[in-house]
Design a protein around this motif. Structure first.
Motif, PDB file in Angstrom:
ATOM      1  N   ALA A   9     -32.475 -59.657 -31.575  1.00  0.00           N
ATOM      2  CA  ALA A   9     -33.891 -59.989 -31.367  1.00  0.00           C
ATOM      3  C   ALA A   9     -34.810 -58.946 -31.999  1.00  0.00           C
ATOM      4  CB  ALA A   9     -34.174 -60.123 -29.878  1.00  0.00           C
ATOM      5  N   PRO A  10     -34.947 -58.966 -33.318  1.00  0.00           N
ATOM      6  CA  PRO A  10     -35.827 -57.993 -33.987  1.00  0.00           C
ATOM      7  C   PRO A  10     -37.296 -58.424 -33.943  1.00  0.00           C
ATOM      8  CG  PRO A  10     -34.832 -59.416 -35.610  1.00  0.00           C
ATOM      9  CD  PRO A  10     -34.258 -59.835 -34.283  1.00  0.00           C
ATOM     10  N   SER A  11     -38.174 -57.459 -34.150  1.00  0.00           N
ATOM     11  CA  SER A  11     -39.602 -57.730 -34.288  1.00  0.00           C
ATOM     12  C   SER A  11     -39.964 -57.684 -35.773  1.00  0.00           C
ATOM     13  CB  SER A  11     -40.432 -56.698 -33.528  1.00  0.00           C
ATOM     14  OG  SER A  11     -40.212 -56.792 -32.142  1.00  0.00           O
ATOM     15  N   PRO A  12     -40.716 -58.649 -36.285  1.00  0.00           N
ATOM     16  CA  PRO A  12     -41.083 -58.667 -37.699  1.00  0.00           C
ATOM     17  C   PRO A  12     -42.313 -57.796 -37.987  1.00  0.00           C
ATOM     18  CG  PRO A  12     -41.905 -60.647 -36.654  1.00  0.00           C
ATOM     19  CD  PRO A  12     -41.154 -59.888 -35.588  1.00  0.00           C
ATOM     20  N   ASN A  13     -42.201 -56.521 -37.653  1.00  0.00           N
ATOM     21  CA  ASN A  13     -43.296 -55.589 -37.899  1.00  0.00           C
ATOM     22  C   ASN A  13     -42.902 -54.522 -38.914  1.00  0.00           C
ATOM     23  OD1 ASN A  13     -41.523 -54.081 -36.370  1.00  0.00           O
ATOM     24  ND2 ASN A  13     -42.844 -53.905 -34.581  1.00  0.00           N
ATOM     25  N   GLY A  14     -41.880 -54.816 -39.683  1.00  0.00           N
ATOM     26  CA  GLY A  14     -41.398 -53.914 -40.718  1.00  0.00           C
ATOM     27  C   GLY A  14     -40.034 -54.387 -41.182  1.00  0.00           C
ATOM     28  N   HIS A  15     -39.484 -53.694 -42.182  1.00  0.00           N
ATOM     29  CA  HIS A  15     -38.177 -54.081 -42.703  1.00  0.00           C
ATOM     30  C   HIS A  15     -37.046 -53.477 -41.864  1.00  0.00           C
ATOM     31  CE1 HIS A  15     -40.420 -54.687 -46.691  1.00  0.00           C
ATOM     32  NE2 HIS A  15     -39.996 -55.878 -46.287  1.00  0.00           N
ATOM     33  N   LEU A  16     -35.923 -54.156 -41.817  1.00  0.00           N
ATOM     34  CA  LEU A  16     -34.775 -53.691 -41.050  1.00  0.00           C
ATOM     35  C   LEU A  16     -34.153 -52.444 -41.687  1.00  0.00           C
ATOM     36  CD1 LEU A  16     -32.911 -57.030 -40.194  1.00  0.00           C
ATOM     37  CD2 LEU A  16     -34.744 -55.883 -38.943  1.00  0.00           C
ATOM     38  N   HIS A  17     -33.609 -51.573 -40.830  1.00  0.00           N
ATOM     39  CA  HIS A  17     -32.921 -50.376 -41.314  1.00  0.00           C
ATOM     40  C   HIS A  17     -31.477 -50.375 -40.805  1.00  0.00           C
ATOM     41  CE1 HIS A  17     -33.528 -48.921 -37.267  1.00  0.00           C
ATOM     42  NE2 HIS A  17     -34.829 -48.808 -37.406  1.00  0.00           N
ATOM     43  N   LEU A  18     -30.778 -49.273 -41.048  1.00  0.00           N
ATOM     44  CA  LEU A  18     -29.356 -49.203 -40.687  1.00  0.00           C
ATOM     45  C   LEU A  18     -29.123 -49.386 -39.188  1.00  0.00           C
ATOM     46  CD1 LEU A  18     -27.934 -46.278 -42.870  1.00  0.00           C
ATOM     47  CD2 LEU A  18     -27.277 -48.691 -42.966  1.00  0.00           C
ATOM     48  N   GLY A  19     -30.058 -48.920 -38.369  1.00  0.00           N
ATOM     49  CA  GLY A  19     -29.904 -49.102 -36.938  1.00  0.00           C
ATOM     50  C   GLY A  19     -29.923 -50.566 -36.546  1.00  0.00           C
ATOM     51  N   HIS A  20     -30.818 -51.341 -37.167  1.00  0.00           N
ATOM     52  CA  HIS A  20     -30.838 -52.783 -36.927  1.00  0.00           C
ATOM     53  C   HIS A  20     -29.542 -53.426 -37.398  1.00  0.00           C
ATOM     54  CE1 HIS A  20     -35.306 -51.964 -37.324  1.00  0.00           C
ATOM     55  NE2 HIS A  20     -35.213 -52.472 -36.115  1.00  0.00           N
ATOM     56  N   ALA A  21     -29.071 -52.993 -38.577  1.00  0.00           N
ATOM     57  CA  ALA A  21     -27.835 -53.561 -39.124  1.00  0.00           C
ATOM     58  C   ALA A  21     -26.678 -53.340 -38.154  1.00  0.00           C
ATOM     59  CB  ALA A  21     -27.526 -52.927 -40.479  1.00  0.00           C
ATOM     60  N   TYR A  22     -26.600 -52.148 -37.579  1.00  0.00           N
ATOM     61  CA  TYR A  22     -25.521 -51.834 -36.636  1.00  0.00           C
ATOM     62  C   TYR A  22     -25.567 -52.767 -35.424  1.00  0.00           C
ATOM     63  CZ  TYR A  22     -22.577 -48.948 -33.561  1.00  0.00           C
ATOM     64  OH  TYR A  22     -21.599 -48.489 -32.722  1.00  0.00           O
ATOM     65  N   SER A  23     -26.738 -52.933 -34.839  1.00  0.00           N
ATOM     66  CA  SER A  23     -26.867 -53.782 -33.655  1.00  0.00           C
ATOM     67  C   SER A  23     -26.579 -55.245 -33.993  1.00  0.00           C
ATOM     68  CB  SER A  23     -28.273 -53.645 -33.060  1.00  0.00           C
ATOM     69  OG  SER A  23     -28.329 -54.182 -31.765  1.00  0.00           O
ATOM     70  N   ALA A  24     -27.104 -55.706 -35.124  1.00  0.00           N
ATOM     71  CA  ALA A  24     -26.872 -57.097 -35.521  1.00  0.00           C
ATOM     72  C   ALA A  24     -25.393 -57.349 -35.775  1.00  0.00           C
ATOM     73  CB  ALA A  24     -27.688 -57.427 -36.763  1.00  0.00           C
ATOM     74  N   LEU A  25     -24.734 -56.419 -36.450  1.00  0.00           N
ATOM     75  CA  LEU A  25     -23.312 -56.586 -36.750  1.00  0.00           C
ATOM     76  C   LEU A  25     -22.461 -56.535 -35.478  1.00  0.00           C
ATOM     77  CD1 LEU A  25     -23.120 -54.425 -39.996  1.00  0.00           C
ATOM     78  CD2 LEU A  25     -22.635 -56.883 -39.842  1.00  0.00           C
ATOM     79  N   LEU A  26     -22.833 -55.675 -34.530  1.00  0.00           N
ATOM     80  CA  LEU A  26     -22.099 -55.632 -33.265  1.00  0.00           C
ATOM     81  C   LEU A  26     -22.197 -56.963 -32.529  1.00  0.00           C
ATOM     82  CD1 LEU A  26     -22.938 -52.072 -31.847  1.00  0.00           C
ATOM     83  CD2 LEU A  26     -20.705 -52.893 -32.602  1.00  0.00           C
ATOM     84  N   ASN A  27     -23.400 -57.539 -32.493  1.00  0.00           N
ATOM     85  CA  ASN A  27     -23.567 -58.838 -31.851  1.00  0.00           C
ATOM     86  C   ASN A  27     -22.760 -59.918 -32.566  1.00  0.00           C
ATOM     87  OD1 ASN A  27     -25.706 -59.179 -29.532  1.00  0.00           O
ATOM     88  ND2 ASN A  27     -26.525 -57.569 -30.860  1.00  0.00           N
ATOM     89  N   PHE A  28     -22.834 -59.897 -33.890  1.00  0.00           N
ATOM     90  CA  PHE A  28     -22.095 -60.887 -34.685  1.00  0.00           C
ATOM     91  C   PHE A  28     -20.592 -60.746 -34.458  1.00  0.00           C
ATOM     92  CE2 PHE A  28     -20.103 -61.924 -38.887  1.00  0.00           C
ATOM     93  CZ  PHE A  28     -20.304 -63.299 -38.830  1.00  0.00           C
ATOM     94  N   ASP A  29     -20.105 -59.513 -34.476  1.00  0.00           N
ATOM     95  CA  ASP A  29     -18.675 -59.271 -34.290  1.00  0.00           C
ATOM     96  C   ASP A  29     -18.215 -59.695 -32.889  1.00  0.00           C
ATOM     97  OD1 ASP A  29     -18.650 -58.276 -36.832  1.00  0.00           O
ATOM     98  OD2 ASP A  29     -18.361 -56.173 -36.270  1.00  0.00           O
ATOM     99  N   ARG A  30     -19.041 -59.408 -31.871  1.00  0.00           N
ATOM    100  CA  ARG A  30     -18.681 -59.810 -30.510  1.00  0.00           C
ATOM    101  C   ARG A  30     -18.599 -61.333 -30.401  1.00  0.00           C
ATOM    102  NH1 ARG A  30     -16.162 -58.222 -26.721  1.00  0.00           N
ATOM    103  NH2 ARG A  30     -17.535 -59.060 -25.114  1.00  0.00           N
ATOM    104  N   ALA A  31     -19.535 -62.019 -31.041  1.00  0.00           N
ATOM    105  CA  ALA A  31     -19.505 -63.479 -31.008  1.00  0.00           C
ATOM    106  C   ALA A  31     -18.254 -64.007 -31.692  1.00  0.00           C
ATOM    107  CB  ALA A  31     -20.767 -64.042 -31.665  1.00  0.00           C
ATOM    108  N   GLN A  32     -17.883 -63.387 -32.806  1.00  0.00           N
ATOM    109  CA  GLN A  32     -16.688 -63.815 -33.530  1.00  0.00           C
ATOM    110  C   GLN A  32     -15.431 -63.545 -32.702  1.00  0.00           C
ATOM    111  OE1 GLN A  32     -16.572 -65.022 -37.153  1.00  0.00           O
ATOM    112  NE2 GLN A  32     -18.511 -65.653 -36.235  1.00  0.00           N
ATOM    113  N   GLU A  33     -15.366 -62.377 -32.085  1.00  0.00           N
ATOM    114  CA  GLU A  33     -14.166 -61.994 -31.326  1.00  0.00           C
ATOM    115  C   GLU A  33     -13.952 -62.877 -30.098  1.00  0.00           C
ATOM    116  OE1 GLU A  33     -15.117 -58.017 -30.342  1.00  0.00           O
ATOM    117  OE2 GLU A  33     -14.854 -57.243 -32.393  1.00  0.00           O
ATOM    118  N   THR A  34     -15.034 -63.312 -29.487  1.00  0.00           N
ATOM    119  CA  THR A  34     -14.936 -64.026 -28.207  1.00  0.00           C
ATOM    120  C   THR A  34     -15.081 -65.537 -28.361  1.00  0.00           C
ATOM    121  OG1 THR A  34     -17.323 -63.802 -27.813  1.00  0.00           O
ATOM    122  CG2 THR A  34     -15.891 -62.030 -26.990  1.00  0.00           C
TER     123      THR A  34
END
Length: 290
Positions: A9-34
């Motif tokens: 759930a990002p806010s569109p008030n700027g461009h994504l950085h590595l911290g966003h990428a980490y959180s997004a990938l963790l969510n994606f990976d958890r969805a894939q694993e489960t």
């Protein structure tokens, strides 16, 4: 049993950085694993800072990372009536009051209070609300509102905490101090948090619990910077009769100065890294998921 549901759930008030990428990938990976579902939510209630070009960039950056999410995407700005209904429910319980001090006035009040010693601060380091708006008579509140004065709608934390007891949450990740398992919620540490403002009928705390419930999110994967805010969220979930999700807080990706990344840090921006030749696999390696 329905599949687990995750959300980024990002806010569109700027461009994504590595911290966003980490959180997004963790969510994606958890969805894939489960075998779960991944939802994307655009938290765009701040009309002064959120811009369409940043929202478009979010979709582009996530797709480049190889992340897939369900559609349609929920945009908070399209669901203000949902937050208003939740706010009305809390108001009907006598738990909401308008406060009329400006930020500058609050800073002066805090300075006055601190003449007698340190004024308490919330887990993020911000001073607790020091005003006396809660004691204003109903007629005076109505007069100030009708005069057009700006105001914030605050939660009467003491009254709210008297209505519930034994709040906790299931921590599947790790808090900043290593907290795991059943964590005791301490919403009182936040004081009378803002639930909405005159010009915006919601706040982060209110909209996030409403959205997670409406979207049936079962596991919230997010950064440790929001760990202590979970106490407020558990309180609101209980007051509003909303389901309780599990939480999985993760460590933050820090900059070279040891501080949390910000959207102004172009050195860690996904768009800049992509232009510089980094690959999605390289990004995964950078955040420890390679």
């Amino acid at each position: 049993m329905p599949p687990p549901v995750f959300r980024f759930a990002p806010s569109p008030n700027g461009h994504l950085h590595l911290g966003h990428a980490y959180s997004a990938l963790l969510n994606f990976d958890r969805a894939q694993e489960t075998g779960g579902r991944l939802l994307l939510r655009i938290e765009d209630i701040d009309a002064t800072r959120c811009r369409p070009e940043f929202e478009a960039a979010i979709y582009e950056d996530l797709a480049w990372l190889g992340i897939k999410w369900e559609t349609p995407v929920r945009r908070q700005s399209e669901h203000l009536a949902c937050y208003r209904a939740a706010l009305d429910k809390l108001s009907a319980l006598g738990l909401v009051y308008p406060a009329f001090e400006s930020r500058a006035e609050i800073a002066r009040l805090v300075a006055t209070r601190e003449a007698d010693g340190p004024w308490p601060r919330d887990p993020d380091g911000a001073p607790l609300y020091p005003g006396n708006a809660k004691s204003l008579p109903y007629d005076e509140r109505s007069r100030l509102i009708e005069s057009g004065l700006p105001y914030a709608l605050r939660l009467d934390m003491a009254a709210a905490c008297r209505r519930v007891s034994g709040l906790s949450w299931n921590e599947l990740g790790e808090g900043p101090a290593g907290e795991r398992g059943l964590v005791t919620a301490r919403p009182e540490a936040w004081g009378d948090v803002i639930l909405a403002r005159k010009e915006t009928p919601t706040s982060y705390h209110l909209s996030v619990v409403v959205d997670d419930a409406l979207q049936r999110v079962t596991e919230i994967v997010r950064g440790q910077d929001l760990f202590y805010a979970s106490s407020v969220h558990r309180l609101l979930q209980t007051l509003l009769d909303l389901p309780e999700p599990a939480y999985r807080h993760h460590a933050l990706i820090l900059g070279v100065d040891g501080r949390k990344l910000s959207k102004s840090d172009r050195a860690t921006g996904l768009r800049e890294l992509r232009v510089a030749g980094r690959t999605p696999a390289g990004i995964r390696t950078s955040v420890g998921l390679g």
